[in-house]
Design an enzyme around this catalytic site. Structure first.
Site, short mmCIF file in Angstrom:
data_model
loop_
_atom_site.label_atom_id
_atom_site.label_comp_id
_atom_site.label_asym_id
_atom_site.label_seq_id
_atom_site.Cartn_x
_atom_site.Cartn_y
_atom_site.Cartn_z
CB THR A 1 7.18 -10.52 -8.95
OG1 THR A 1 7.50 -9.42 -8.13
CG2 THR A 1 8.40 -11.38 -9.15
CB SER B 1 3.74 -0.66 -4.71
OG SER B 1 4.45 -1.84 -4.50
CD GLN C 1 -0.22 -2.99 17.18
OE1 GLN C 1 0.84 -3.49 17.53
NE2 GLN C 1 -0.54 -1.75 17.47
N1 ASP Z 1 6.33 -5.27 -6.07
C1 ASP Z 1 5.71 -6.44 -6.63
C2 ASP Z 1 4.22 -6.19 -6.73
O1 ASP Z 1 3.52 -6.31 -5.75
C3 ASP Z 1 6.01 -7.63 -5.81
C4 ASP Z 1 5.40 -8.92 -6.31
O2 ASP Z 1 4.71 -9.02 -7.29
O3 ASP Z 1 5.64 -9.94 -5.65
O4 ASP Z 1 3.73 -5.85 -7.77
#
Ligand code: ASP
Length: 341
Positions: free
Chosen positions: A8, A54, A273
């Site tokens: 992000t 991700s 957990q």
């Molecule tokens: N989906 C983004 C990532 O992890 C979320 C972020 O950067 O906060 O690359």
């Protein structure tokens, strides 16, 4: 050196779809003219294309280790811009892969893109650079560790978990004190920072084995789910996410399945957990049965750290018993071991 992997922090809104998309490093610099104000040069390396975290894979961790080790002697410290989603996994993996590290490697990112007015990215970036370049009176780096800096906290990377998809304060280190806090001043918690007395050589590691599963328990989990997980072809280790201080059902089928897998050489590591606290299998009968079934304690490890440590140990070809033994030792400050027990 600034290494931009994506996330992000380097994203911009597509005016047509409204979706967040990556933009390149030059644009990032345009949005942060303050970068020019540092009194030392900052070089950059950019992943091409930048990745949403991700999509991170061990291959990208290897690439980071390669970039850092190739440039290790040229720079005072390294800042890695990374998506927040899997940042804790990357930080944990790097802490094991960069053996002998004696320079700061600071991962940071943001919840809002850097081009947005209320972004948290600018401050995270600027403070991370400051920490990566900070030296003590003798000229040694203040924090020669793999860390995550976010909002106002510097945390040991392999102790950190993303715990908010909303707040700027997105990361926590529940089981280890913060290494520094950034307010008007950056206050370093020197007692908690790992400093080796003697000079160390960097030994980069690249071998990782991903034949691992995470099995999270819940009341009502069915035998076929547990059996199917443990029967995965090529499976070498399981991170078993248990309740409380490492407790699980005492059902006969459950313990039998775990014992059989363990005897077949599958390393099963017990991680709680709960966000905070440690596994103590001797504490309750429900934990003691796991111990008897050959399960190893993950102590106060995060799941992120247990998974990446297993990848590292299995990747290096250790026998199941040797992996079990090493899970009980701290490699990079990832677990607290009470030596009195
Ligand atoms: N989906 C983004 C990532 O992890 C979320 C972020 O950067 O906060 O690359």
């Amino acid at each position: 050196m600034l290494i931009y992997t994506g996330g992000t922090i380097g994203m911009i809104e597509n005016p047509e779809t409204g979706a967040l998309e990556n933009f390149n490093f030059e644009q990032l610099q345009k949005h942060v003219p303050e970068l020019q104000k540092f009194t030392f040069p900052i070089d950059s390396y950019q992943f091409d294309p930048p990745m949403d975290s991700s999509d991170m894979e061990p291959e990208a961790w290897r690439k980071l280790v390669h970039v850092i080790s190739e440039h290790y002697h040229q720079y005072t410290g390294f800042v890695i811009l990374h998506g927040t989603d899997t940042m804790a996994f990357t930080a944990s993996a790097l802490s094991f892969m960069l053996e002998g590290l004696d320079k700061p490697v600071i991962l940071t990112g943001s919840q809002l893109p850097i081009g947005v007015l209320r972004t948290d990215g600018k401050e995270n970036l600027m403070t991370s650079i400051e920490i990566a370049s900070a030296r003590d009176r003798s000229g040694n780096p203040m924090v020669p560790e793999v860390c995550i800096f976010f909002e106002n906290r510097l945390m040991r990377g392999n102790r950190t978990t993303k715990m908010s998809a909303e707040n700027f304060n997105a990361f926590r280190s529940f089981n280890y004190p913060v290494l520094a806090e950034a307010g008007i001043h950056i206050k370093y918690n020197n007692v908690q920072i790992h400093i080796e007395g003697e000079k160390r050589e960097l030994h980069p590691h690249y071998l990782l084995d991903t034949n691992i599963a995470i099995l999270k328990l819940f009341p009502g989990i069915q035998e076929n789910v547990v059996a199917a997980t443990l029967a995965i072809e090529g499976l070498k280790a399981v991170v078993l996410e248990t309740y409380g201080s490492g407790n699980a059902s005492r059902k006969e089928w459950f313990l039998r399945r775990l014992r059989d897998a363990s005897e077949r050489g599958v390393v099963i590591v017990n991680v709680t957990q709960c966000s905070a606290g440690t596994v103590e299998m001797e504490r309750y009968e429900t934990g003691y049965h796991l111990l008897k079934a050959g399960i190893v304690s993950g102590h106060d490890s995060t799941t992120e750290s247990a998974v990446t440590k297993l990848m590292f140990l299995l990747g290096h070809g250790y026998s199941p018993d040797e992996v079990r033994r090493r899970m009980n030792e701290s490699m990079a400050g990832e677990i607290s071991i009470d030596l009195s027990k």
